[in-house]
Scaffold this active site. Structure first.
Site, PDB file in Angstrom:
ATOM      1  N   ASN A  63      -0.949   1.969  -1.031  1.00  0.00           N
ATOM      2  CA  ASN A  63      -1.315   1.349  -2.453  1.00  0.00           C
ATOM      3  C   ASN A  63      -0.464   1.370  -3.568  1.00  0.00           C
ATOM      4  O   ASN A  63      -0.520   0.812  -4.594  1.00  0.00           O
ATOM      5  CB  ASN A  63      -2.684   1.739  -2.948  1.00  0.00           C
ATOM      6  CG  ASN A  63      -2.582   3.307  -3.197  1.00  0.00           C
ATOM      7  OD1 ASN A  63      -1.726   3.890  -2.736  1.00  0.00           O
ATOM      8  ND2 ASN A  63      -3.774   3.682  -3.754  1.00  0.00           N
ATOM      9  N   ASN A 109      -4.379  -3.329   0.444  1.00  0.00           N
ATOM     10  CA  ASN A 109      -3.861  -2.405  -0.857  1.00  0.00           C
ATOM     11  C   ASN A 109      -2.214  -2.598  -0.970  1.00  0.00           C
ATOM     12  O   ASN A 109      -1.750  -2.541  -1.992  1.00  0.00           O
ATOM     13  CB  ASN A 109      -4.264  -1.146  -0.986  1.00  0.00           C
ATOM     14  CG  ASN A 109      -5.872  -1.197  -1.031  1.00  0.00           C
ATOM     15  OD1 ASN A 109      -6.425  -2.274  -1.727  1.00  0.00           O
ATOM     16  ND2 ASN A 109      -6.587  -0.001  -0.631  1.00  0.00           N
TER      17      ASN A 109
END
Length: 182
Positions: A63, A109
């Site tokens: 992420n 993500n």
């Protein structure tokens, strides 16, 4: 110049997981492009290959991948048009791939981080199918799990196919690559 990024998570506990499909594809791709070593730079492992091709494994968690990728592009004065990102995709059947330019993150993500840091979604992506879990639990458990049996065979086949398609893409147009591999 081409910068080929494989998305994944650092750490031995993530090796072989579905979410590390991008790294697995880079590992298959590296010897084909003459990669001999990986160097730590810009928050990533970077391998300089022949024909001004750079392989990149961001060393942040998925992420936060956008930061290291942006740093590598800036260091080597590469443009987003030079970027190819290889990543897992739950909307594609295991063992299959899709090549495209642009598109949404679809909940990924790593892609969200890239979109945020690069300010665009307009780069080439080689998407490796991992399918969806058969249960209704959290997707994180599924993507961070190592596939077994037939699922592992499909996963490995998808990663190999992604490596093959990426090499083809280096020497052919996006449209030709899509016709051959999509």
């Amino acid at each position: 110049m081409k910068v080929i990024v494989g998305l994944g998570n650092p750490g031995s506990e993530y090796e072989g997981t579905r979410h590390n499909a991008g790294w697995a594809a880079l590992d298959a791709l590296a010897p084909e492009l003459g990669s001999t070593y990986w160097k730590d730079e810009c928050g990533a492992k970077v391998s300089h290959c022949k024909d001004e091709v750079f392989l990149v494994k961001p060393q942040s968690f998925m992420n936060l991948s956008g930061g290291p990728v942006k740093n590598v592009l800036e260091k080597y004065e590469a443009k987003v048009d030079d970027l190819i990102v290889i990543h897992d995709d739950m909307d594609i059947e295991p063992g299959s791939i899709r090549v495209r330019k642009g598109g949404s993150a679809a909940g990924h993500n790593g892609l969200k981080s890239l979109f945020e840091k690069l300010g665009t979604q307009d780069f080439v992506r080689v998407r490796i199918g991992i399918g969806r879990p058969s249960h209704n639990g959290p997707y994180t458990d599924y993507v961070l799990d190592e596939p077994k049996g037939k699922a592992k065979e499909d996963f490995e086949a998808g990663c190999s196919l992604a490596a093959e398609a990426t090499i083809y893409l280096l020497y052919h147009t996006l449209e030709e690559t899509q016709q051959k591999y999509n």
